[in-house]
Design a protein around this motif. Structure first.
Motif, PDB file in Angstrom:
ATOM      1  N   TRP A 156     -11.851  -2.628 -12.536  1.00 52.93           N
ATOM      2  CA  TRP A 156     -11.046  -3.057 -11.404  1.00 52.93           C
ATOM      3  C   TRP A 156     -11.835  -4.121 -10.667  1.00 52.93           C
ATOM      4  CZ3 TRP A 156      -6.145  -2.046 -11.148  1.00 52.93           C
ATOM      5  CH2 TRP A 156      -5.646  -0.869 -11.720  1.00 52.93           C
ATOM      6  N   ILE A 198      -6.959  -4.900   0.830  1.00 49.45           N
ATOM      7  CA  ILE A 198      -7.554  -4.957  -0.509  1.00 49.45           C
ATOM      8  C   ILE A 198      -6.491  -5.220  -1.569  1.00 49.45           C
ATOM      9  CG2 ILE A 198      -8.809  -3.644  -2.264  1.00 49.45           C
ATOM     10  CD1 ILE A 198     -10.091  -2.058   0.016  1.00 49.45           C
ATOM     11  N   ALA A 201      -6.282  -5.157  -5.697  1.00 49.35           N
ATOM     12  CA  ALA A 201      -7.011  -4.686  -6.876  1.00 49.35           C
ATOM     13  C   ALA A 201      -6.366  -5.260  -8.128  1.00 49.35           C
ATOM     14  CB  ALA A 201      -7.008  -3.162  -6.924  1.00 49.35           C
ATOM     15  N   GLU A 225     -11.766  -5.983  -7.121  1.00 52.49           N
ATOM     16  CA  GLU A 225     -11.133  -5.878  -5.808  1.00 52.49           C
ATOM     17  C   GLU A 225     -11.473  -7.089  -4.961  1.00 52.49           C
ATOM     18  OE1 GLU A 225     -12.399  -2.191  -4.102  1.00 52.49           O
ATOM     19  OE2 GLU A 225     -11.039  -1.029  -5.366  1.00 52.49           O
ATOM     20  N   TYR A 226     -10.452  -7.612  -4.303  1.00 55.16           N
ATOM     21  CA  TYR A 226     -10.594  -8.704  -3.356  1.00 55.16           C
ATOM     22  C   TYR A 226     -10.234  -8.128  -1.995  1.00 55.16           C
ATOM     23  CZ  TYR A 226      -9.420 -12.896  -0.715  1.00 55.16           C
ATOM     24  OH  TYR A 226      -9.353 -13.869   0.255  1.00 55.16           O
ATOM     25  N   GLU A 227     -11.174  -8.157  -1.053  1.00 49.21           N
ATOM     26  CA  GLU A 227     -10.928  -7.601   0.274  1.00 49.21           C
ATOM     27  C   GLU A 227     -11.043  -8.697   1.322  1.00 49.21           C
ATOM     28  OE1 GLU A 227     -12.675  -4.264   3.362  1.00 49.21           O
ATOM     29  OE2 GLU A 227     -13.248  -4.169   1.255  1.00 49.21           O
TER      30      GLU A 227
END
Length: 116
Positions: free
Chosen positions: A40, A49, A51, A42-44
C-alpha cells in the motif's frame, strides 16, 4: 523462544535501516507491505489519506513499485467530487519524489486509461 527473539531483532533492524515514510512540505508518503509482492502506498495531506495498491518488483537491480490509480480518485471525506487530472498529476509527482528519497523507483498504472 530464541527464534522469536531473532525474528523480532531482524524486523527491528530492517525497520531502522530501511525507512518507509518520507515527509514533504504539507504531505507525507508511506509504503507498507500488504501480502507477498503487494504493498500500500499512502499519500497523506492535511490529515486526509489516499491509499493506492502497488505491486513490488525489481527492475535493473533496483526496488520498484507499480502503483495502481483508479479511473476516478476521491480525497476523503469528499466522495462527491473526484480530483481533477491536475490534482492527480500533482499527487503522482509527490509520490514519485517521496519514494525517490526512500530509494524506491515507481511507475503508475491508471485504471480505465490506455496509453500506446
Amino acid at each position: 523462544m530464541a527464534l522469536a527473539g531473532v525474528i523480532c531483532s531482524l524486523m527491528l533492524y530492517w525497520k531502522l535501516t530501511h525507512p518507509n515514510t518520507w515527509k514533504g512540505e504539507g504531505y507525507k508518503i508511506t509504503f507498507e507491505w500488504a501480502a507477498r509482492e503487494l504493498y500500500w502506498v499512502e499519500y497523506e495531506e492535511s490529515g486526509r489519506i489516499l491509499a493506492f495498491e502497488a505491486a513490488w518488483g525489481v527492475v535493473e537491480k533496483r526496488p520498484h513499485l507499480s502503483i495502481q490509480i483508479e479511473e476516478k480518485v476521491y480525497l476523503p471525506p469528499d466522495y462527491a467530487t473526484p480530483l481533477s487530472e491536475d490534482e492527480i498529476t500533482k499527487i503522482q509527482q509527490r509520490i514519485t519524489d517521496g519514494l525517490k528519497h526512500l530509494k524506491v523507483d515507481c511507475s503508475f498504472m491508471r485504471l480505465g486509461h490506455t496509453s500506446f
